[in-house]
Design a protein around this motif. Structure first.
Motif: not given
Length: 276
Positions: A118-143
């Motif tokens: 009644h009084d306790f809860s738990a949560g979980v989340q799956l995430d994807a993080a994407r870091i991008s640099i312009g001018e053709g330097y590319g990006s990185r996708l992380l889980a």
């Protein structure tokens, strides 16, 4: 060659955002106005601030938020969220984006939470993080993933905890750069139906402990005033909430003595009950 360039330029991501823009930041005008102390809040932004809070909400909701840090567009956060509550638990989706065409960060996640008693809860989340640099330097996708817990000691007192990215995935080989982890815990106390107090502590990798607190007062059924503060760095925060039927508007602002003002606004539409 692009991977090499990405490794050389990724440290810019830590320098450009100064002391505020980080890989994770609380979302929603309500949270900002309360000094960022949001780990115990069961509102429309629980899917981002602590997924365990979704289990104590009712109905479904769509939400959008924008935060303009120090009134510089490339440091702003743009985010959307959706939650759906069912008998089997609560499901949520959120996405957050900051930066510009030269340097951009996006965090997207799918969450699930349910009550364990009644009084306790738990949560979980799956995430994807994407870091991008312009001018053709590319990006990185992380889980990665995050966990949250909420415990109602009584109707007035609630404890919460949230852990983001405990696995520290590597961004680049340069200086062994990794996506930072975040841990936070705190409590809220509802003195009455009109008055709520929140307080928490937060620690992000390579950053000092932050101390956050806020006060919320319902002036009338549709209007709410909020104030708060955070330390390391020290800020004053304040804001206002307007609740009209199923639509809620929240505005929050903060003041940093060296960097100036920041402003945040969010809008939420609920398809069922709203339980703060």
């Amino acid at each position: 060659m692009r991977v090499f360039h990405f490794g050389i330029f990724i440290p810019m991501f830590f320098i450009i955002p100064l002391c505020n823009a980080q890989y994770w930041s609380p979302q929603g005008g309500r949270s900002i106005a309360l000094g960022g102390s949001s780990v115990t809040l069961s509102d429309e932004w629980a899917v981002h601030n602590n997924p365990a809070g979704m289990a104590f909400t009712q109905g479904s909701c769509l939400a959008a938020s924008y935060e303009n840090n120090f009134f510089t567009g490339n440091l702003g956060y743009r985010s959307v969220a959706a939650t759906f509550t069912r008998n089997s638990g609560a499901f949520g989706f959120r996405t957050l984006q900051t930066g510009d065409k030269y340097l951009n960060y996006m965090l997207t996640g799918l969450a699930y939470a349910r009550k364990l008693g009644h009084d306790f809860s738990a949560g979980v989340q799956l995430d994807a993080a994407r870091i991008s640099i312009g001018e053709g330097y590319g990006s990185r996708l992380l889980a990665t993933f995050e966990l949250g817990f909420l415990y109602r000691v009584q109707n007035k007192l609630i404890f919460g905890a949230h852990l983001f990215n405990s696995i520290l995935p590597k961004i680049s080989n340069y200086a062994d750069e990794r996506l930072p982890a975040l841990m936070e815990a705190g409590f809220s106390y509802r003195y009455s139906m009109k008055f709520l107090a929140t307080a928490q502590i937060r620690k992000q990798s390579n950053h000092p402990f932050e101390y956050l607190a806020g006060l919320e007062y319902c002036v009338q059924k549709t209007s709410t005033l909020r104030v708060g503060f955070s330390a390391n760095p020290f800020r004053y925060t304040f804001g206002y909430g307007l609740h009209i039927h199923q639509l809620t508007f929240d505005m929050g602002s903060s003041y940093h003595s060296a960097l100036g003002f920041s402003a945040s606004a969010s809008c939420q539409y609920s398809f069922g009950g709203r339980k703060p």
